[in-house]
Write a protein that holds these residues in place. Structure first.
Motif, PDB file in Angstrom:
ATOM      1  N   SER A 148     -76.128  31.199 -50.923  1.00 38.76           N
ATOM      2  CA  SER A 148     -76.813  32.272 -50.197  1.00 38.76           C
ATOM      3  C   SER A 148     -76.514  32.218 -48.703  1.00 38.76           C
ATOM      4  O   SER A 148     -76.397  33.248 -48.041  1.00 38.76           O
ATOM      5  CB  SER A 148     -78.323  32.197 -50.444  1.00 38.76           C
ATOM      6  OG  SER A 148     -78.912  31.085 -49.800  1.00 38.76           O
ATOM      7  N   TYR A 189     -79.374  38.756 -59.379  1.00 30.04           N
ATOM      8  CA  TYR A 189     -77.947  38.930 -59.082  1.00 30.04           C
ATOM      9  C   TYR A 189     -77.635  40.308 -58.506  1.00 30.04           C
ATOM     10  O   TYR A 189     -78.064  41.339 -59.043  1.00 30.04           O
ATOM     11  CB  TYR A 189     -77.115  38.710 -60.347  1.00 30.04           C
ATOM     12  CG  TYR A 189     -75.644  38.626 -60.041  1.00 30.04           C
ATOM     13  CD1 TYR A 189     -75.109  37.492 -59.447  1.00 30.04           C
ATOM     14  CD2 TYR A 189     -74.800  39.698 -60.300  1.00 30.04           C
ATOM     15  CE1 TYR A 189     -73.763  37.419 -59.131  1.00 30.04           C
ATOM     16  CE2 TYR A 189     -73.452  39.632 -59.992  1.00 30.04           C
ATOM     17  CZ  TYR A 189     -72.942  38.489 -59.400  1.00 30.04           C
ATOM     18  OH  TYR A 189     -71.621  38.422 -59.067  1.00 30.04           O
ATOM     19  N   SER A 231     -79.574  36.812 -52.055  1.00 29.62           N
ATOM     20  CA  SER A 231     -78.884  36.834 -53.346  1.00 29.62           C
ATOM     21  C   SER A 231     -77.370  36.750 -53.144  1.00 29.62           C
ATOM     22  O   SER A 231     -76.752  37.705 -52.668  1.00 29.62           O
ATOM     23  CB  SER A 231     -79.221  38.126 -54.106  1.00 29.62           C
ATOM     24  OG  SER A 231     -80.553  38.115 -54.542  1.00 29.62           O
TER      25      SER A 231
END
Length: 349
Positions: free
Chosen positions: A231, A181, A303
């Motif tokens: 993403s 994250y 991410s």
């Protein structure tokens, strides 16, 4: 017992109760005054600067003892009660602090809750949309990880799935791309690569459970598909207010079996953020190329942050199938329903 005796006894009991009640009231007034006075600064008129160190893992009691022994508070118990009443129990932070005797207890609590200097702690930030390679490169340049070891550990989810069962939902041998994250983290100097990766996985779980999972509703996506689409949205969107619109375009394309045609997926294959793709680029043979393959890529390409994750499970209620950049420097896009509208929306040269 005569009536007179009973009355005298009743009066005696009443007087005792009144006296007892008065004692309680006076005591409460005294305690309240003492509590309020103990919240005041030790020396407001003649402040003295005092540097203290709050060790990592210090309890509220330990911090109260440090403050009292340094002459910064009047009463340890009052300090602990004030911390609890402020809702900051367990949230006071370790570090070095420059305090002074003119500060009230509540002012000291406020400072301690924000954190001080800690020469043993370093902070790093992973921007949203970073790929594993970029994360490893950034942390390596900052002297935080060994790049090759970090990449080796994150190249296979099997290295962490015993501790993180949600990773078992991914394909065998899949990397952690998309699941580290992006956020700002604090770690101790010398923290191992495994611990840093786990810290980022912990944050992913926290965000997913609190902000994404409750919004999934009837969406029939696997965890991997949610993060994969998120993403792509992360890499395509420049403005937060457009994330749900971009999500809607991709959802609508998936429903009609239309290629996603995301430039971000081709950039991932190329390994560079190439602004303008050539026809040759869009025809590269790869499972990640959404120009020549239907559906989602097999895994995330970066991410995604919280806003992109939420947009994935909460697309806007629109029927757009196309979007293109306005090329006006704002990062904004024009959204259209048909290919003809899409062509007409091309910026004027």
């Amino acid at each position: 017992m005569s009536e007179i005796a009973r009355r005298k006894r009743s009066k005696g009991i009443l007087y005792k109760r009144i006296i007892f009640l008065l004692i309680i009231i006076i005591s409460l007034i005294f305690i309240k005054k003492y509590y309020d006075n103990s919240l005041l600064a030790v020396s407001a008129e003649n402040p003295v600067g005092i540097d203290i160190e709050v060790p990592v893992g210090s309890s509220t009691s330990k911090i109260a003892n440090i403050l009292k022994s340094n002459g910064l508070i009047r009463n340890e118990t009052v300090f602990k009660i004030a911390v609890k009443r402020s809702g900051l129990e367990g949230k006071l932070k370790a570090g070095s602090y420059a305090l002074n005797t003119s500060m009230s207890v509540n002012e000291i609590i406020d400072v301690l809750s924000k954190g001080g200097r800690n020469n043993n702690v370093i902070r790093f930030t992973i921007p949203e949309g970073y790929e594993l390679g970029q994360i490893a490169e950034k942390l390596s340049k900052e002297g935080i990880v060994d790049k090759e070891r970090f990449l080796a550990l994150t190249s296979d989810k099997g290295n962490f799935q015993d501790k993180y069962p949600f990773l078992m939902e991914l394909e065998e041998g899949q990397s952690l791309e998309g699941f580290l994250y992006p956020s700002t983290y604090e770690i101790f100097i010398g923290t191992k690569e495994e611990e840093i990766i786990e810290k980022m996985l912990d944050e992913f779980i926290k965000v997913f459970e609190s902000d994404v999972k409750p919004n999934i509703g009837s969406l029939d996506f696997t965890l991997n598909e949610i993060v994969t689409l998120a993403s792509i949205i992360e890499r395509e969107a420049k403005l937060d207010e457009e994330r749900e619109l971009i999500s809607a375009v991709f959802h609508n394309r998936l429903k009609v079996n239309m290629p996603l045609q995301s430039c971000a997926t081709v950039q991932y294959i190329l390994g560079e953020r190439k602004e303008v793709l050539t026809d040759k680029d869009t025809q590269i043979e790869s499972v990640y190329n959404t120009y020549i393959n239907l559906g989602l890529p097999p895994a995330p390409i970066a991410s995604p942050g919280k806003n992109s994750l939420i947009a994935t499970v909460k697309p806007a209620d629109v029927d757009y199938l196309f979007f293109r950049t306005k090329e006006d420097g704002t990062g904004a896009h024009t959204f259209t329903r048909t290919y003809e509208e899409h062509l007409r929306a091309a910026p004027k040269k």
